[in-house]
Write an enzyme that holds these catalytic residues in place. Structure first.
Site, PDB file in Angstrom:
ATOM      1  N   SER A 169      11.588  -4.797  64.249  1.00 45.26           N
ATOM      2  CA  SER A 169      11.482  -5.040  62.805  1.00 45.26           C
ATOM      3  C   SER A 169      10.277  -4.317  62.220  1.00 45.26           C
ATOM      4  O   SER A 169       9.248  -4.156  62.901  1.00 45.26           O
ATOM      5  CB  SER A 169      11.332  -6.543  62.573  1.00 45.26           C
ATOM      6  N   THR A 210       8.393  -5.626  60.419  1.00 48.07           N
ATOM      7  CA  THR A 210       7.345  -6.641  60.352  1.00 48.07           C
ATOM      8  C   THR A 210       6.181  -6.282  61.276  1.00 48.07           C
ATOM      9  O   THR A 210       5.054  -6.728  61.057  1.00 48.07           O
ATOM     10  CB  THR A 210       7.917  -8.038  60.672  1.00 48.07           C
ATOM     11  N   TYR A 263       7.374 -15.312  64.619  1.00 48.20           N
ATOM     12  CA  TYR A 263       8.568 -14.451  64.714  1.00 48.20           C
ATOM     13  C   TYR A 263       8.150 -12.991  64.862  1.00 48.20           C
ATOM     14  O   TYR A 263       8.601 -12.274  65.756  1.00 48.20           O
ATOM     15  CB  TYR A 263       9.452 -14.627  63.465  1.00 48.20           C
ATOM     16  N   LYS A 294       8.385  -9.946  68.105  1.00 47.59           N
ATOM     17  CA  LYS A 294       8.856  -8.548  68.079  1.00 47.59           C
ATOM     18  C   LYS A 294       7.796  -7.630  68.680  1.00 47.59           C
ATOM     19  O   LYS A 294       8.109  -6.723  69.452  1.00 47.59           O
ATOM     20  CB  LYS A 294       9.203  -8.117  66.648  1.00 47.59           C
ATOM     21  N   ASN A 338      17.360 -17.925  53.676  1.00 45.83           N
ATOM     22  CA  ASN A 338      15.949 -17.535  53.521  1.00 45.83           C
ATOM     23  C   ASN A 338      15.836 -16.200  52.817  1.00 45.83           C
ATOM     24  O   ASN A 338      14.836 -15.913  52.184  1.00 45.83           O
ATOM     25  CB  ASN A 338      15.295 -17.361  54.904  1.00 45.83           C
ATOM     26  N   ASN A 384      15.189 -18.504  43.074  1.00 50.62           N
ATOM     27  CA  ASN A 384      13.758 -18.417  42.796  1.00 50.62           C
ATOM     28  C   ASN A 384      13.284 -17.011  43.134  1.00 50.62           C
ATOM     29  O   ASN A 384      13.500 -16.547  44.261  1.00 50.62           O
ATOM     30  CB  ASN A 384      12.971 -19.406  43.669  1.00 50.62           C
ATOM     31  N   VAL A 385      12.671 -16.350  42.175  1.00 47.43           N
ATOM     32  CA  VAL A 385      12.049 -15.046  42.453  1.00 47.43           C
ATOM     33  C   VAL A 385      10.576 -15.336  42.754  1.00 47.43           C
ATOM     34  O   VAL A 385       9.842 -15.829  41.896  1.00 47.43           O
ATOM     35  CB  VAL A 385      12.194 -14.089  41.253  1.00 47.43           C
ATOM     36  N   PHE A 386      10.190 -15.033  43.983  1.00 50.92           N
ATOM     37  CA  PHE A 386       8.859 -15.452  44.459  1.00 50.92           C
ATOM     38  C   PHE A 386       7.762 -14.494  44.009  1.00 50.92           C
ATOM     39  O   PHE A 386       7.318 -13.647  44.773  1.00 50.92           O
ATOM     40  CB  PHE A 386       8.862 -15.575  45.981  1.00 50.92           C
ATOM     41  N   ARG A 436      10.792  -3.658  48.889  1.00 50.63           N
ATOM     42  CA  ARG A 436      11.347  -3.556  50.246  1.00 50.63           C
ATOM     43  C   ARG A 436      12.291  -2.370  50.315  1.00 50.63           C
ATOM     44  O   ARG A 436      12.835  -1.935  49.288  1.00 50.63           O
ATOM     45  CB  ARG A 436      12.165  -4.818  50.601  1.00 50.63           C
ATOM     46  N   GLY A 490       3.007 -15.403  52.920  1.00 53.22           N
ATOM     47  CA  GLY A 490       3.311 -14.439  53.981  1.00 53.22           C
ATOM     48  C   GLY A 490       4.042 -13.189  53.529  1.00 53.22           C
ATOM     49  O   GLY A 490       4.239 -12.275  54.325  1.00 53.22           O
TER      50      GLY A 490
END
Ligand code: UFG
Length: 345
Positions: free
Chosen positions: A125, A127, A150, A154, A199, A217-219, A232, A298
């Site tokens: 990922s 990430t 998580y 990775k 999620n 919901n737009v965070f 992204r 996060g």
């Protein structure tokens, strides 16, 4: 040529099984169905005309994994998707994530070595890059401290693979670092099927549009980005799946430049959350109910890929546009809900 796809009934796994079969590979799926359903094997067969061999067990079980590989020692490679993947859940249940994601990988590597199965494609990922210092992010970017258990699984997995390859020169591996896979197969027979409340952004959008959720919901809209939302690199799951077939062929045909290789799988383009919503509204004709709320803990501000190394070395390029991604996700959501109503799936 026989390939094991672990997690082959899952989201990316099922799309990859389809592409492998369509390229003439024989596919064996192992999945414990912890986040997927058995009927997906039939849906794959409906698309390709070939029912893949399927075994349901947990790869974190060493004895069952060893037994499986003894019975399938003619495998030419393994694509390992099977893992937990929810960032928030991993913060709540770190040991569950370390045990599942790392033990299954170790069992697989051990059994590959014991049975002379040489090639592994590993689901990694973006990430691992955290919030990169430079954008777009290339494979040469430093690995940052993981932001969640998580993400750490990775990073550690990539290290476990490299150490194992160092000790056993017969083994090869390619780690594919995914950016944000979205969308679904054009047939609308397979797609993303989150358990419970999604999620991730796109399943949340499509479930809201179909009436399962009151609003999205737009965070956060106060990020340092053009539309104020995080950026992204969204990539169509079929483009992503096709890269796995290319990676497997590269290994089998002996074209790797080193025993361990890493490739970014992204489009090279970043989009904000509002751009994804706009695309969805444009292709679906549905006005989405959404609210701007506070930031999600996060979330990195922006990350998108430099895919030039993958494009050049794999001869692979993501082809599908953001509108094709959101349109296929919407087509899948509608088709799946209609079928589920009819059959109580
Ligand atoms: N978002 C919302 N509302 C939602 C869900 C998401 O506004 O209900 C936003 C997020 O804040 C983020 C964007 O949509 O800005 C994308 O979020 P996703 O959850 O879809 O994807 P992430 O980029 O957070 O996560 C993905 C993978 C992880 C991986 C991570 C690495 O799902 O497995 O990228 O950055 F760890």
């Amino acid at each position: 040529m026989k390939i094991l796809v672990t997690g082959g009934t899952g989201y990316i796994g099922s799309h990859t099984v389809v592409e492998l079969q369509q390229q003439g590979f024989e596919v064996v799926i192992v999945d414990n169905l912890s986040n997927s359903q058995a009927w997906i094997v039939d849906a794959i067969a409906q698309i390709t005309g070939i029912k893949p061999h399927f075994e349901q067990f947990d790869l974190a079980d060493r004895a069952l994994t060893a037994d499986f590989f003894r019975r399938h020692n003619d495998l030419k490679g393994v694509i390992h998707f099977a893992a937990y993947k929810a960032v928030g859940e991993s913060v709540e249940k770190p040991l569950m994530y370390y045990r599942n994601n790392l033990v299954s990988l170790m069992n697989i590597l051990e059994s590959m070595a014991a049975n002379g199965v040489p090639n592994l494609v590993f689901s990694s990922s973006c990430t691992v890059y955290g919030q990169p210092d430079e954008l777009p992010v290339s494979e040469k970017a430093p690995i940052k401290k993981a932001e969640s258990p998580y993400g750490n699984t990775k990073q550690i997995s990539e290290e476990i693979i490299q150490d194992t390859l160092h000790a056993d020169k017969r083994l090869n591996a390619i780690a594919l670092r995914y950016f944000n896979p979205i969308g679904a197969h054009d047939s609308a027979l397979i797609g993303e099927l989150p358990l419970g409340v999604p999620n991730n952004l796109v399943p949340y959008i499509t479930q809201t549009a179909i009436g399962l959720r009151p609003h999205l919901n737009v965070f956060g809209s106060d990020y340092n980005t053009p539309d104020g939302t995080p950026i992204r690199d969204y990539i169509h799951v079929v483009d992503l799946a096709q890269a796995h077939v290319v990676a497997v062929k590269r290994m089998i045909e002996g074209r790797m430049k080193a025993s361990f290789e890493v490739f970014n799988l992204g489009t090279g383009t970043g989009n904000g959350v509002l751009e994804v919503i706009n695309s969805f509204e444009r292709v679906s004709g549905v006005k989405l109910n959404y609210k701007i709320v506070g930031r999600r803990a996060g979330d990195v501000e922006k990350v998108w890929a430099d895919p030039s190394w993958s494009n050049q070395e794999l001869g692979w390029k993501a082809k599908r546009s953001l509108d094709e991604m959101t349109a296929s996700a919407w087509k899948w959501e509608q088709a799946y809900r209609a079928r589920a109503k009819e059959t109580n799936q």
